[in-house]
Design a protein around this motif. Sequence first.
Motif, mmCIF file in Angstrom:
data_model
loop_
_atom_site.group_PDB
_atom_site.id
_atom_site.type_symbol
_atom_site.label_atom_id
_atom_site.label_comp_id
_atom_site.label_asym_id
_atom_site.label_seq_id
_atom_site.Cartn_x
_atom_site.Cartn_y
_atom_site.Cartn_z
ATOM 1 N N GLN A 242 -56.269 -25.667 -27.974
ATOM 2 C CA GLN A 242 -56.079 -24.597 -28.957
ATOM 3 C C GLN A 242 -57.429 -23.944 -29.294
ATOM 4 O O GLN A 242 -58.373 -24.637 -29.663
ATOM 5 C CB GLN A 242 -55.495 -25.237 -30.204
ATOM 6 N N GLN A 243 -57.505 -22.619 -29.149
ATOM 7 C CA GLN A 243 -58.715 -21.875 -29.529
ATOM 8 C C GLN A 243 -58.300 -21.002 -30.704
ATOM 9 O O GLN A 243 -57.354 -20.235 -30.580
ATOM 10 C CB GLN A 243 -59.185 -20.959 -28.387
ATOM 11 N N ASP A 244 -59.014 -21.107 -31.781
ATOM 12 C CA ASP A 244 -58.600 -20.269 -32.893
ATOM 13 C C ASP A 244 -59.113 -18.846 -32.714
ATOM 14 O O ASP A 244 -59.952 -18.360 -33.457
ATOM 15 C CB ASP A 244 -59.029 -20.880 -34.227
ATOM 16 N N SER A 245 -58.580 -18.219 -31.703
ATOM 17 C CA SER A 245 -58.992 -16.851 -31.408
ATOM 18 C C SER A 245 -58.363 -15.904 -32.425
ATOM 19 O O SER A 245 -57.405 -16.254 -33.099
ATOM 20 C CB SER A 245 -58.530 -16.475 -30.007
ATOM 21 N N GLU A 246 -58.897 -14.726 -32.483
ATOM 22 C CA GLU A 246 -58.391 -13.719 -33.426
ATOM 23 C C GLU A 246 -56.916 -13.405 -33.178
ATOM 24 O O GLU A 246 -56.130 -13.326 -34.097
ATOM 25 C CB GLU A 246 -59.182 -12.427 -33.248
ATOM 26 N N ILE A 247 -56.598 -13.281 -31.910
ATOM 27 C CA ILE A 247 -55.223 -12.910 -31.550
ATOM 28 C C ILE A 247 -54.266 -13.984 -32.052
ATOM 29 O O ILE A 247 -53.204 -13.703 -32.560
ATOM 30 C CB ILE A 247 -55.020 -12.813 -30.018
ATOM 31 N N HIS A 248 -54.719 -15.233 -31.895
ATOM 32 C CA HIS A 248 -53.878 -16.335 -32.309
ATOM 33 C C HIS A 248 -53.590 -16.254 -33.802
ATOM 34 O O HIS A 248 -52.464 -16.366 -34.252
ATOM 35 C CB HIS A 248 -54.573 -17.650 -31.954
ATOM 36 N N LEU A 249 -54.653 -16.043 -34.569
ATOM 37 C CA LEU A 249 -54.509 -15.989 -36.029
ATOM 38 C C LEU A 249 -53.625 -14.822 -36.438
ATOM 39 O O LEU A 249 -52.768 -14.937 -37.305
ATOM 40 C CB LEU A 249 -55.892 -15.848 -36.685
ATOM 41 N N GLU A 250 -53.828 -13.701 -35.760
ATOM 42 C CA GLU A 250 -53.073 -12.492 -36.067
ATOM 43 C C GLU A 250 -51.573 -12.747 -35.898
ATOM 44 O O GLU A 250 -50.761 -12.430 -36.753
ATOM 45 C CB GLU A 250 -53.512 -11.413 -35.083
ATOM 46 N N ALA A 251 -51.237 -13.444 -34.783
ATOM 47 C CA ALA A 251 -49.825 -13.704 -34.520
ATOM 48 C C ALA A 251 -49.253 -14.669 -35.547
ATOM 49 O O ALA A 251 -48.140 -14.506 -36.014
ATOM 50 C CB ALA A 251 -49.678 -14.264 -33.113
ATOM 51 N N LYS A 252 -50.045 -15.661 -35.894
ATOM 52 C CA LYS A 252 -49.584 -16.663 -36.860
ATOM 53 C C LYS A 252 -49.329 -16.018 -38.217
ATOM 54 O O LYS A 252 -48.413 -16.379 -38.940
ATOM 55 C CB LYS A 252 -50.651 -17.750 -36.997
ATOM 56 N N SER A 262 -44.525 -10.502 -25.973
ATOM 57 C CA SER A 262 -45.973 -10.285 -25.915
ATOM 58 C C SER A 262 -46.693 -10.971 -27.076
ATOM 59 O O SER A 262 -47.828 -11.402 -26.944
ATOM 60 C CB SER A 262 -46.286 -8.791 -25.859
ATOM 61 N N THR A 263 -46.006 -11.118 -28.196
ATOM 62 C CA THR A 263 -46.608 -11.840 -29.320
ATOM 63 C C THR A 263 -46.835 -13.300 -28.930
ATOM 64 O O THR A 263 -47.915 -13.853 -29.127
ATOM 65 C CB THR A 263 -45.676 -11.791 -30.557
ATOM 66 N N TYR A 264 -45.777 -13.885 -28.372
ATOM 67 C CA TYR A 264 -45.913 -15.293 -27.962
ATOM 68 C C TYR A 264 -47.030 -15.441 -26.928
ATOM 69 O O TYR A 264 -47.868 -16.339 -27.015
ATOM 70 C CB TYR A 264 -44.588 -15.831 -27.410
ATOM 71 N N LEU A 265 -47.043 -14.526 -25.971
ATOM 72 C CA LEU A 265 -48.043 -14.602 -24.898
ATOM 73 C C LEU A 265 -49.460 -14.594 -25.475
ATOM 74 O O LEU A 265 -50.345 -15.328 -25.017
ATOM 75 C CB LEU A 265 -47.831 -13.416 -23.947
ATOM 76 N N LYS A 266 -49.649 -13.763 -26.496
ATOM 77 C CA LYS A 266 -50.979 -13.669 -27.107
ATOM 78 C C LYS A 266 -51.380 -14.949 -27.834
ATOM 79 O O LYS A 266 -52.557 -15.230 -28.001
ATOM 80 C CB LYS A 266 -50.997 -12.484 -28.105
ATOM 81 N N THR A 267 -50.388 -15.736 -28.277
ATOM 82 C CA THR A 267 -50.740 -16.954 -29.016
ATOM 83 C C THR A 267 -51.295 -18.046 -28.102
ATOM 84 O O THR A 267 -51.893 -19.003 -28.582
ATOM 85 C CB THR A 267 -49.521 -17.559 -29.759
ATOM 86 N N ARG A 268 -51.055 -17.928 -26.794
ATOM 87 C CA ARG A 268 -51.574 -18.959 -25.883
ATOM 88 C C ARG A 268 -52.262 -18.272 -24.714
ATOM 89 O O ARG A 268 -51.758 -18.265 -23.581
ATOM 90 C CB ARG A 268 -50.443 -19.865 -25.384
ATOM 91 N N PRO A 269 -53.431 -17.715 -24.950
ATOM 92 C CA PRO A 269 -54.128 -16.976 -23.882
ATOM 93 C C PRO A 269 -54.666 -17.922 -22.807
ATOM 94 O O PRO A 269 -54.755 -19.130 -23.029
ATOM 95 C CB PRO A 269 -55.278 -16.298 -24.633
ATOM 96 N N PRO A 270 -55.053 -17.355 -21.653
ATOM 97 C CA PRO A 270 -55.592 -18.182 -20.558
ATOM 98 C C PRO A 270 -56.812 -18.987 -20.999
ATOM 99 O O PRO A 270 -57.102 -20.036 -20.411
ATOM 100 C CB PRO A 270 -55.994 -17.154 -19.497
ATOM 101 N N SER A 271 -57.507 -18.508 -22.031
ATOM 102 C CA SER A 271 -58.706 -19.234 -22.480
ATOM 103 C C SER A 271 -58.368 -20.641 -22.964
ATOM 104 O O SER A 271 -59.218 -21.528 -22.943
ATOM 105 C CB SER A 271 -59.422 -18.449 -23.578
#
Length: 515
Positions: A242-252, A262-271
């Motif tokens: 889990q990376q607390d990336s901005e996108i992740h926080l935004e979706a949460k 696309s929302t779900y996809l952004k919560t688990r990026p390749p990173s």
Amino acid sequence: MFVREREREMDYMLQWRVLPLLTLLASFLFLFYVQNSSKSSHKECSLIPYQHYWIASKRIVTPQGVISGSVEIKEGKILSIVKEEDWQGKSKVGHIVDYEEAVVMPGLIDVHAHLDDPGRAEWEGFPSGTKAAAAGGITTLVDMPLNSFPSTVSQETLKLKIKAAKERIYVDVGFWGGLVPENAFNASALEALLNAGVLGLKSFMCPSGINDFPMTNASHIKEGLSVLAKYRRPLLVHAEIQQDSEIHLEAKDGSDDAHSYSTYLKTRPPSWEEAAIRELVAVTKETRSGGLAEGSHLHIVHLSDSSSSLELIKEAKNGGDSITVETCPHYLAFSAEEIHDGDTRFKCAPPIRDAANKEKLWEALLEGHIDMLSSDHSPTVPELKLLDDGNFLRAWGGISSLQFVLPVTWSYGQKYGVTLEQLALWWSERPAKLAGQELKGALATGNLADIVIWEPDVEFDLSDAYPVYFKHPSISAYMGTKLSGRVLATFVRGNLVYKEGKHAPAACGVPILAR
Ligand SMILES: NC(=O)NC(NC(N)=O)C(=O)[O-]
Ligand SMILES: [Zn+2]
Ligand SMILES: [Zn+2]
């Protein structure tokens, strides 16, 4: 005097003449009983009555290529393989089952399936899961240590698995054990689990979604590998951190729509995958010859990211690390662009990414950078898949596919020119090696007769009328699609366990335990 002598004579008779006779008679009766009971149970195990027979076909997939000929099977093993041109003049003892143009291939070995038994058998279960496997040409599967309850993380919990599988499995089933924080630093607990027969261990680098299966970090993994080294068994890892990336926080946060894929996809990026694999390849250096974990092996399950993550794996392989990677049919069949909002059947972790990522996954598979395929069949009850609500962030993550992996790989692989030999490599030979099954994974003399017979060109619609054997067809992302490649028959250890919509009456698969 005379009377005493007579008594002695009687004693003698009883001791040396009558007793041995009685014992002999009892042994005969016992043998008769054992033979007959095993005969009748054998009948139930197989849809054909032969112990010694031949399977003939124009297309038999062997490690030396596709041949026309016959496979001789005796008492569950492959006794010989004879090419058509060498067939003349050979004495053919036993019955011949001729499959003509149908393909004869080693049975598939699925090293990644969640059968959820015991404890959550309403999600899947050993009988339904292994019936689906048999109908799909899978002759061996290795059950994941989580989603059942309790999780398989100790010698005791493995015993519960074996008990639950007894006389309820239609194909052979091995078990992975769980590497969790509770046992990772306890070598004797891990050894007890390994001694009890798990084929290797499995751990998560992110929350698994299952309470009694907490995640591990690189230190736990290092410890696990050092114990596994002695046993020469692998560690399988769900590689996402889990990376607390901005996108992740935004979706949460709720600022995005949870019903859109696309929302779900952004919560688990390749990173997430990249971060986990970066840590893993730092640890796998110790698997090289002379390293502290030499003899152990690391296997990355269900790779989705075909960019940086894959590059890291390639580098590690080039450096001599003992590392392999699998991907799953759903990452090869689907792309994010095609997934409709609200269609949570497609939710899994790591997520199905975009079409360009999919193309690169195929490329990596065809070039040999991805070693094998697995189903990651991870079902639940339809209510938890939230099919009506369609909330991707709350729905259960997992794809249901067990019965369809062969036709899916074949159908979607047509475009890439996938061959029968490649299917056997990805689905049988390499998975057998990972699971330590030397007598499985290839059609070769001396191996177990685990075989699938199928017709690559026969198409079928996965409509509601199609016989699906896993428990909850409605949650499968494949329903409603058209596939090519119909399984005609499946043999496990020489038993015909499935034939055109019918299973053998008895569940005669065996639990596979490492020793
Ligand atoms: N608890 C799970 O079964 N998780 C599984 N879920 C997926 N793949 O979506 C997995 O293998 O990670
Ligand atoms: Zn996983
Ligand atoms: Zn899984």
